[in-house]
Design a protein around this motif. Structure first.
Motif, PDB file in Angstrom:
ATOM      1  N   ILE A 129      13.273  -2.494  -0.257  1.00  0.00           N
ATOM      2  CA  ILE A 129      12.038  -3.179  -0.654  1.00  0.00           C
ATOM      3  C   ILE A 129      12.084  -4.678  -0.390  1.00  0.00           C
ATOM      4  CG2 ILE A 129      11.525  -1.430  -2.400  1.00  0.00           C
ATOM      5  CD1 ILE A 129      12.385  -3.528  -4.521  1.00  0.00           C
TER       6      ILE A 129
ATOM      7  N   GLN B  60       8.273  -3.701   2.097  1.00  0.00           N
ATOM      8  CA  GLN B  60       7.265  -2.668   1.861  1.00  0.00           C
ATOM      9  C   GLN B  60       5.950  -3.358   1.542  1.00  0.00           C
ATOM     10  OE1 GLN B  60       7.864   0.621   2.264  1.00  0.00           O
ATOM     11  NE2 GLN B  60      10.001   0.177   2.763  1.00  0.00           N
TER      12      GLN B  60
ATOM     13  N   SER C 113       4.477   5.666  -2.133  1.00  0.00           N
ATOM     14  CA  SER C 113       5.590   5.792  -1.196  1.00  0.00           C
ATOM     15  C   SER C 113       6.775   6.508  -1.827  1.00  0.00           C
ATOM     16  CB  SER C 113       6.035   4.404  -0.709  1.00  0.00           C
ATOM     17  OG  SER C 113       5.031   3.788   0.056  1.00  0.00           O
TER      18      SER C 113
END
Length: 336
Positions: free
Chosen positions: A40, A54, A186
């Protein structure tokens, strides 16, 4: 299979710091954050900037415009700390040159059913355990003699111990829950894989290979008729792909397989929650790299692991074992 249907969601957040000395074409310092094995954020000493990896991470900080700026400042400080400690480590191990790597991995796992939280904080040097935090006893464990001075110093720093206890116990799971909520589309998705049957040579085992599935709570197995096979079967580990999905394989020894029984065998992929992909064994569908009798070269064996630069890791390695890894983002890692 039954157990996969009712497994609770186990979410994880792990931070990986890597300091490298004399590693060609690799930054001096890299920091990445993974949530449920999905990267991330990223920072390295070349860009000197912490950035989201992300899209949904950009939304999580809308009310805090200085989030990434603060994170960059913290990691720049960590970068200097690791650089200083690299020289200390070389002295401890009586080394003057060569390639060396310091790694730190810390974070937490959260069971969304029981609300139980597990925590981990450990450091390694050149791929071996160096020092590990025992949070329950609030002390550091030194598995090698060279780490004893560090253990004594860190054990005596009560304020630092209190900080990390609070972070791992409170802040880490709080942030993890927040990330899971924002990244639900996600992180909570269910993707089924493509399944192929591979074989190197006519005498090699048959390999059933599934790639592109998510999450990593899955099973892959061979069965004959409706019975799962356990003998003459070798199951591989679940490995991550470069795009955040996963892959795995399972081998079947052909020595006991009769020609007339081929149609009775199938490879089955099962994803947590009940979704399933089944592929019946058919000689015409086997991907291979040997030449057939008429001289036609068959399709090359799929070498996904070599092509994609994977993180090679064990999901549940033995307690205390720290392994040196290379991630899809190009960062060396250690995991517990």
């Amino acid at each position: 299979i039954y157990s996969l249907l009712f497994l609770p969601e186990i979410h994880s957040m792990r931070m990986f710091y890597t300091a490298a000395s004399n590693v060609p074409n690799f930054p001096e310092f890299v920091a990445v954050t993974l949530v449920d094995e999905l990267q991330i954020s990223h920072y390295d000493s070349n860009t000197r900037k912490k950035v989201p990896t992300q899209d949904w991470m950009k939304n999580i900080t809308e009310g805090d415009p200085k989030y990434w700026e603060r994170g960059t400042g913290i990691l720049m400080a960590h970068q200097q700390w690791f650089k200083t400690n690299m020289e200390i480590m070389k002295q401890r191990f009586n080394q003057s040159g060569g390639v060396h790597v310091i790694q730190r991995m810390y974070g937490c796992e959260w069971d969304d059913e029981t609300d139980e939280v597990n925590r981990c904080d450990q450091h390694c040097y050149d791929g071996e355990d160096f020092i590990v935090l025992d949070l329950q006893r609030e002390t550091w464990i030194a598995p090698v003699q060279q780490a004893v001075p560090t253990k004594h110093k860190w054990d005596n720093n009560k304020a630092d111990l209190a900080y990390w206890k609070n972070y791992l116990t409170q802040e880490c799971p709080d942030w993890l829950k927040k990330y899971v909520e924002f990244g639900r589309s996600s992180l909570m998705r269910k993707d089924l894989p493509s399944v192929s049957v591979l074989q190197k040579t006519p005498s090699s085992p048959l390999t059933c290979h599934a790639t592109g599935f998510y999450p990593d709570r899955a099973d892959l197995f061979w069965k004959k008729d409706e019975e799962e096979l356990h003998e003459d079967v070798v199951k591989g580990e679940i490995l991550p792909n470069h795009d955040g999905s996963f892959q795995m394989s399972v081998d079947l020894d052909l020595s006991a397989l009769k020609d007339e029984d081929w149609g009775r065998y199938s490879c089955v992929f099962h994803l947590a929650g009940g979704q399933e992909v089944s592929k019946r064994l058919d000689k015409r569908d086997i991907r291979t790299n040997w030449k057939t009798n008429d001289g036609v070269v068959a399709a090359l064996l799929l070498l996904t692991g070599c092509i994609m630069g994977l993180i090679i890791y064990k999901k549940k390695p033995p307690q205390g074992k720290v392994e040196t890894l290379l991630s899809s983002s190009g960062s060396l890692m250690c995991v517990c």
